[in-house]
Design a protein around this motif. Structure first.
Motif, PDB file in Angstrom:
ATOM      1  N   SER A  32       0.837  -1.207   0.000  1.00 24.63           N
ATOM      2  CA  SER A  32       0.000   0.000   0.000  1.00 24.63           C
ATOM      3  C   SER A  32       0.866   1.249   0.000  1.00 24.63           C
ATOM      4  N   SER A  35       2.609   1.700  -3.432  1.00 25.43           N
ATOM      5  CA  SER A  35       1.730   2.052  -4.546  1.00 25.43           C
ATOM      6  C   SER A  35       0.893   3.291  -4.292  1.00 25.43           C
ATOM      7  N   LEU A  40      -5.851  -1.709  -1.702  1.00 24.01           N
ATOM      8  CA  LEU A  40      -5.473  -2.848  -2.530  1.00 24.01           C
ATOM      9  C   LEU A  40      -5.800  -4.158  -1.825  1.00 24.01           C
ATOM     10  N   VAL A  59      -0.964  -8.878  -5.559  1.00 23.32           N
ATOM     11  CA  VAL A  59      -1.831  -7.745  -5.261  1.00 23.32           C
ATOM     12  C   VAL A  59      -2.625  -7.409  -6.507  1.00 23.32           C
ATOM     13  N   VAL A  61      -3.142  -4.459  -7.762  1.00 25.36           N
ATOM     14  CA  VAL A  61      -2.723  -3.210  -8.380  1.00 25.36           C
ATOM     15  C   VAL A  61      -1.904  -3.558  -9.618  1.00 25.36           C
TER      16      VAL A  61
END
Length: 179
Positions: A32, A35, A40, A59, A61
């Protein structure tokens, strides 16, 4: 430290949680932070059987890759914009195992036989083998003696995993060890 930049690999070494879920929560926090996406989703999926109760972490993302490894009371995480694999190993634990016949090629075994610190080198080689297997998404279904680390050396980067441990990241990018 800001967001993870292209060409960078974040590595974090922390105290292992009391459960695997605790470790995944720590990885979630790092992903987290890297990014900038707090919502996420971190999941696991076995590439072999499709089960979601084991397997490599991922993940949701796009363009973000994660990996984790545990040894002793330590957990290590890697986060990158490119595929990545991380492994840490306890030097004493690896020294107690008879890995040489099954994990290393003939050339690697010869290199170990001539090493001044064979237990340390064996641990580094084994961590590299595991990191490459994670990078390739196969885990130990990939026979570790089927490839030589010398052939993928440009993808391997050691890092400080703590006392009595060795750590290796497989992937491409500049390592940034984060808290």
């Amino acid at each position: 430290m800001g967001l993870l930049t292209p060409g960078e690999v974040w590595v974090a070494v922390r105290t292992r949680g009391t459960t695997d879920a605790d470790d995944r929560e720590q990885l979630h926090g790092l992903a987290s932070r890297a990014s900038g996406v707090s919502s996420l989703t971190l999941s696991r999926r076995c590439s072999h059987c499709g089960g979601d109760d084991h397997g490599a972490p991922s993940v949701d993302v796009l363009g973000l890759f994660v990996s984790l490894s545990r040894a002793s009371d330590t957990v290590a995480f890697a986060v990158s914009h490119a595929p990545v694999g991380i492994d840490i190993e306890s030097v004493p634990a690896v020294a107690r195992r008879d890995l040489d016949p099954v994990a290393f090629t003939a050339a690697e075994r010869a290199y170990l036989a001539s090493a001044s610190q064979p237990d340390l080198l064996r641990s580094q080689l084994w961590a590299g083998k595991e990191a490459v297997a994670k990078l390739r998404g196969t885990g130990l279904r990939l026979d570790p003696s089927s490839f030589e680390l010398a052939d993928v050396a440009e993808q391997l980067q050691p890092f400080d995993a703590g006392h009595g441990l060795v750590g290796v990241v497989a992937g491409v990018g500049h390592l940034a060890q984060v808290e």
